[in-house]
Design an enzyme around this catalytic site. Structure first.
Site, PDB file in Angstrom:
ATOM      1  N   SER A  15       0.404  -1.397  -0.010  1.00 13.80           N
ATOM      2  CA  SER A  15      -0.343   0.010   0.269  1.00 13.80           C
ATOM      3  C   SER A  15       0.555   0.809   0.111  1.00 13.80           C
ATOM      4  CB  SER A  15      -1.024   0.338   1.198  1.00 13.80           C
ATOM      5  OG  SER A  15      -1.670   1.154   1.523  1.00 13.80           O
ATOM      6  N   LEU A  17       3.115   4.297  -0.048  1.00 11.74           N
ATOM      7  CA  LEU A  17       4.448   4.615  -0.598  1.00 11.74           C
ATOM      8  C   LEU A  17       5.459   2.988  -0.364  1.00 11.74           C
ATOM      9  CD1 LEU A  17       5.436   7.192   1.965  1.00 11.74           C
ATOM     10  CD2 LEU A  17       3.980   7.207  -0.032  1.00 11.74           C
ATOM     11  N   ASP A  59       4.327  -9.717   9.752  1.00  8.92           N
ATOM     12  CA  ASP A  59       3.953  -8.992  10.433  1.00  8.92           C
ATOM     13  C   ASP A  59       5.136  -8.155  11.112  1.00  8.92           C
ATOM     14  OD1 ASP A  59       3.803  -7.403  12.967  1.00  8.92           O
ATOM     15  OD2 ASP A  59       1.708  -7.754  13.403  1.00  8.92           O
ATOM     16  N   VAL A  60       5.638  -6.621  10.874  1.00  6.11           N
ATOM     17  CA  VAL A  60       7.198  -6.496  10.715  1.00  6.11           C
ATOM     18  C   VAL A  60       7.752  -6.341  12.593  1.00  6.11           C
ATOM     19  CG1 VAL A  60       7.591  -5.212   8.850  1.00  6.11           C
ATOM     20  CG2 VAL A  60       6.555  -3.742  11.068  1.00  6.11           C
ATOM     21  N   CYS A  85       8.725   0.080   4.493  1.00  4.27           N
ATOM     22  CA  CYS A  85       7.750   1.274   4.812  1.00  4.27           C
ATOM     23  C   CYS A  85       6.712   0.954   5.618  1.00  4.27           C
ATOM     24  CB  CYS A  85       7.296   2.029   3.273  1.00  4.27           C
ATOM     25  SG  CYS A  85       8.490   2.510   2.360  1.00  4.27           S
ATOM     26  N   SER A 148       9.502   9.754   8.875  1.00  2.00           N
ATOM     27  CA  SER A 148       8.293  10.821   8.468  1.00  2.00           C
ATOM     28  C   SER A 148       9.092  13.007   9.504  1.00  2.00           C
ATOM     29  CB  SER A 148       7.470  10.532   9.760  1.00  2.00           C
ATOM     30  OG  SER A 148       6.354  12.516   9.869  1.00  2.00           O
ATOM     31  N   TYR A 161       4.381   8.767  17.503  1.00  2.00           N
ATOM     32  CA  TYR A 161       5.133   8.762  16.579  1.00  2.00           C
ATOM     33  C   TYR A 161       6.073   9.384  16.012  1.00  2.00           C
ATOM     34  CZ  TYR A 161       4.468   9.157  11.136  1.00  2.00           C
ATOM     35  OH  TYR A 161       4.648   8.556  10.550  1.00  2.00           O
ATOM     36  N   LYS A 165       9.594   7.342  15.032  1.00  2.00           N
ATOM     37  CA  LYS A 165      10.662   8.222  13.293  1.00  2.00           C
ATOM     38  C   LYS A 165      11.363   8.619  14.026  1.00  2.00           C
ATOM     39  CE  LYS A 165       7.128   6.277  10.499  1.00  2.00           C
ATOM     40  NZ  LYS A 165       7.897   5.555   9.591  1.00  2.00           N
ATOM     41  N   THR A 196      -1.506   8.895   0.357  1.00  2.00           N
ATOM     42  CA  THR A 196      -1.646   7.899   0.504  1.00  2.00           C
ATOM     43  C   THR A 196      -2.721   6.917   1.405  1.00  2.00           C
ATOM     44  OG1 THR A 196      -0.979   7.098   2.728  1.00  2.00           O
ATOM     45  CG2 THR A 196       0.705   7.418   1.465  1.00  2.00           C
TER      46      THR A 196
HETATM   47  N1  LIG Z   1       1.821   9.524   4.276  1.00  2.00           N
HETATM   48  C1  LIG Z   1       1.992  10.068   4.291  1.00  2.00           C
HETATM   49  O1  LIG Z   1       1.527  11.179   4.705  1.00  2.00           O
HETATM   50  C2  LIG Z   1       3.085  10.279   5.769  1.00  2.00           C
HETATM   51  C3  LIG Z   1       4.481  10.607   5.712  1.00  2.00           C
HETATM   52  C4  LIG Z   1       5.000  10.340   6.705  1.00  2.00           C
HETATM   53  C5  LIG Z   1       5.114   8.911   6.567  1.00  2.00           C
HETATM   54  N2  LIG Z   1       4.813   8.154   6.706  1.00  2.00           N
HETATM   55  C6  LIG Z   1       5.455   6.672   6.761  1.00  2.00           C
HETATM   56  O2  LIG Z   1       5.504   6.247   5.845  1.00  2.00           O
HETATM   57  C7  LIG Z   1       5.102   5.257   5.817  1.00  2.00           C
HETATM   58  C8  LIG Z   1       4.352   4.086   4.657  1.00  2.00           C
HETATM   59  O3  LIG Z   1       2.900   4.594   5.295  1.00  2.00           O
HETATM   60  P1  LIG Z   1       1.888   4.967   3.644  1.00  2.00           P
HETATM   61  O4  LIG Z   1       1.264   6.244   4.220  1.00  2.00           O
HETATM   62  O5  LIG Z   1       2.197   4.516   2.955  1.00  2.00           O
HETATM   63  O6  LIG Z   1       1.505   4.183   4.561  1.00  2.00           O
HETATM   64  P2  LIG Z   1       0.194   3.198   4.348  1.00  2.00           P
HETATM   65  O7  LIG Z   1      -1.363   2.484   5.176  1.00  2.00           O
HETATM   66  O8  LIG Z   1      -0.368   3.018   2.983  1.00  2.00           O
HETATM   67  O9  LIG Z   1       0.658   1.582   3.682  1.00  2.00           O
HETATM   68  C9  LIG Z   1       1.547   0.931   4.938  1.00  2.00           C
HETATM   69  C10 LIG Z   1       1.125  -0.412   4.810  1.00  2.00           C
HETATM   70  O10 LIG Z   1       2.484  -1.006   5.787  1.00  2.00           O
HETATM   71  C11 LIG Z   1       1.925  -1.757   6.462  1.00  2.00           C
HETATM   72  N3  LIG Z   1       1.872  -2.466   7.775  1.00  2.00           N
HETATM   73  C12 LIG Z   1       1.738  -1.936   8.801  1.00  2.00           C
HETATM   74  N4  LIG Z   1       1.694  -2.090   9.925  1.00  2.00           N
HETATM   75  C13 LIG Z   1       2.524  -3.820   9.486  1.00  2.00           C
HETATM   76  C14 LIG Z   1       3.193  -3.890  10.243  1.00  2.00           C
HETATM   77  N5  LIG Z   1       3.086  -4.943  11.874  1.00  2.00           N
HETATM   78  N6  LIG Z   1       3.692  -4.777  10.079  1.00  2.00           N
HETATM   79  C15 LIG Z   1       3.531  -5.318   8.407  1.00  2.00           C
HETATM   80  N7  LIG Z   1       3.053  -4.741   7.423  1.00  2.00           N
HETATM   81  C16 LIG Z   1       2.620  -3.581   8.299  1.00  2.00           C
HETATM   82  C17 LIG Z   1      -0.522  -2.259   5.969  1.00  2.00           C
HETATM   83  O11 LIG Z   1      -0.587  -2.871   5.932  1.00  2.00           O
HETATM   84  C18 LIG Z   1      -0.067  -1.720   4.555  1.00  2.00           C
HETATM   85  O12 LIG Z   1       0.605  -1.921   3.673  1.00  2.00           O
HETATM   86  C19 LIG Z   1       4.740   4.692   7.291  1.00  2.00           C
HETATM   87  O13 LIG Z   1       6.290   4.170   7.592  1.00  2.00           O
HETATM   88  C20 LIG Z   1       4.801   6.274   7.447  1.00  2.00           C
HETATM   89  O14 LIG Z   1       4.432   6.723   8.726  1.00  2.00           O
HETATM   90  C21 LIG Z   1       3.950   8.073   5.911  1.00  2.00           C
END
Ligand SMILES: NC(=O)c1ccc[n+]([C@@H]2O[C@H](COP(=O)([O-])OP(=O)(O)OC[C@H]3O[C@@H](n4cnc5c(N)ncnc54)[C@H](O)[C@@H]3O)[C@@H](O)[C@H]2O)c1
Length: 255
Positions: A15, A17, A59-60, A85, A148, A161, A165, A196
């Protein structure tokens, strides 16, 4: 780095990023392992991409599942790229509105996913990468972690959070130093507001207000812009030990 014949792993690759990065790595010829706890989306993406894309349900926060996922990736060719990610956020203040303290279980829960999960896959991937022959540029592998802007500009409600990060940013230089002996580079991307599924759920006025808070360009980031930066980090052999903000110049306000 030439990714033809190489293997890559992307946590959270089903999903947002991670998905965008999976698509770029696959397009560049890598055998991509999508490590995610969302089996439905992970399997669907691997099937859609076909070729050498494959899904590792994990699960990470569970070390053995990460071990299995990294082993699966390494079975597809020398593991040269690991992009972390998988992650999520919660909104809890240091003390709640009724002055009760932040739930410690909620704090630990988020640290487990965003920090320990990154540690698990980074260390396991590095251990595998260390056994690779160097590529023509000298690299055995490249690790990219996701922080982040909240690592620097944590907002109200982002205690856990920002801690998680900030720790990912903090691991970047010591990991790069540790792994310099085996020619593995480590860098971190600190995204701002990226479009996202997380932000897609917000009503349009809230999305517009977030977009307006960006310095320039006044819009949310596109997941492929994250993937594009990940590919640039992989390609640029002189980039190491660094955290790069990808945020349109935003500096987050307290709320
Ligand atoms: N979207 C934003 O604006 C944003 C900004 C800064 C940082 N981030 C960071 O970027 C990363 C990706 O975020 P995103 O927006 O793409 O989110 P998203 O929810 O679209 O994707 C996250 C993915 O991680 C998987 N996931 C979550 N927990 C998990 C676990 N314990 N084990 C395995 N898989 C797991 C989910 O199933 C999902 O497919 C995250 O670390 C988030 O904190 C996102």
């Amino acid at each position: 780095m030439d990714l033809q014949g190489a293997s890559a792993i992307v946590t959270g690759g089903a999903s947002g990023l991670g998905e965008a990065t999976t698509r770029r790595l696959h397009g560049a010829g890598a055998a991509v392992t999508i490590l995610d706890r969302n089996a439905e989306q992970g399997e669907a993406l691997a099937k859609e991409l076909g070729g050498q894309a494959n899904f590792a349900p994990a699960d990470v926060t569970k070390y053995e599942e990460c071990q299995a996922g990294v082993a699966q990736a390494a079975a597809n060719g020398p593991l040269r790229v690991a992009v972390n990610c998988a992650g999520m956020g919660i909104a809890v203040r240091t003390i709640n509105r009724d002055n009760t303290p932040h739930d410690p279980a909620a704090f630990k829960f988020l640290i487990d996913i965003n920090l320990i999960g990154t540690f698990n896959v980074m260390t396991l991937a590095a251990s595998s990468m260390a056994t690779n022959d160097p590529d023509p540029g000298g690299d055995r592998g490249v690790i990219i972690n996701t922080a982040s802007v909240a690592a620097f500009d944590g907002q109200i409600g982002q205690l856990a959070y920002s801690a998680s990060k900030g720790a990912v940013v903090g691991m970047t230089l010591p990991a790069a130093r540790d792994l310099s002996a085996v020619n593995i580079r480590v860098n971190t991307i600190a995204p701002g507001l990226m479009d996202t599924p997380l932000l897609a759920m917000l009503p349009e006025p809230a999305r517009a207000s977030l977009a307006a808070s960006v310095l320039y360009p006044k819009r949310l980031g596109i997941p492929d812009e994250f993937a594009n930066l990940a590919m640039a980090i992989i390609d640029n052999g002189y980039l190491n030990g660094e955290t790069i903000r990808l945020d349109g110049g935003i500096r987050m306000q307290p709320k």
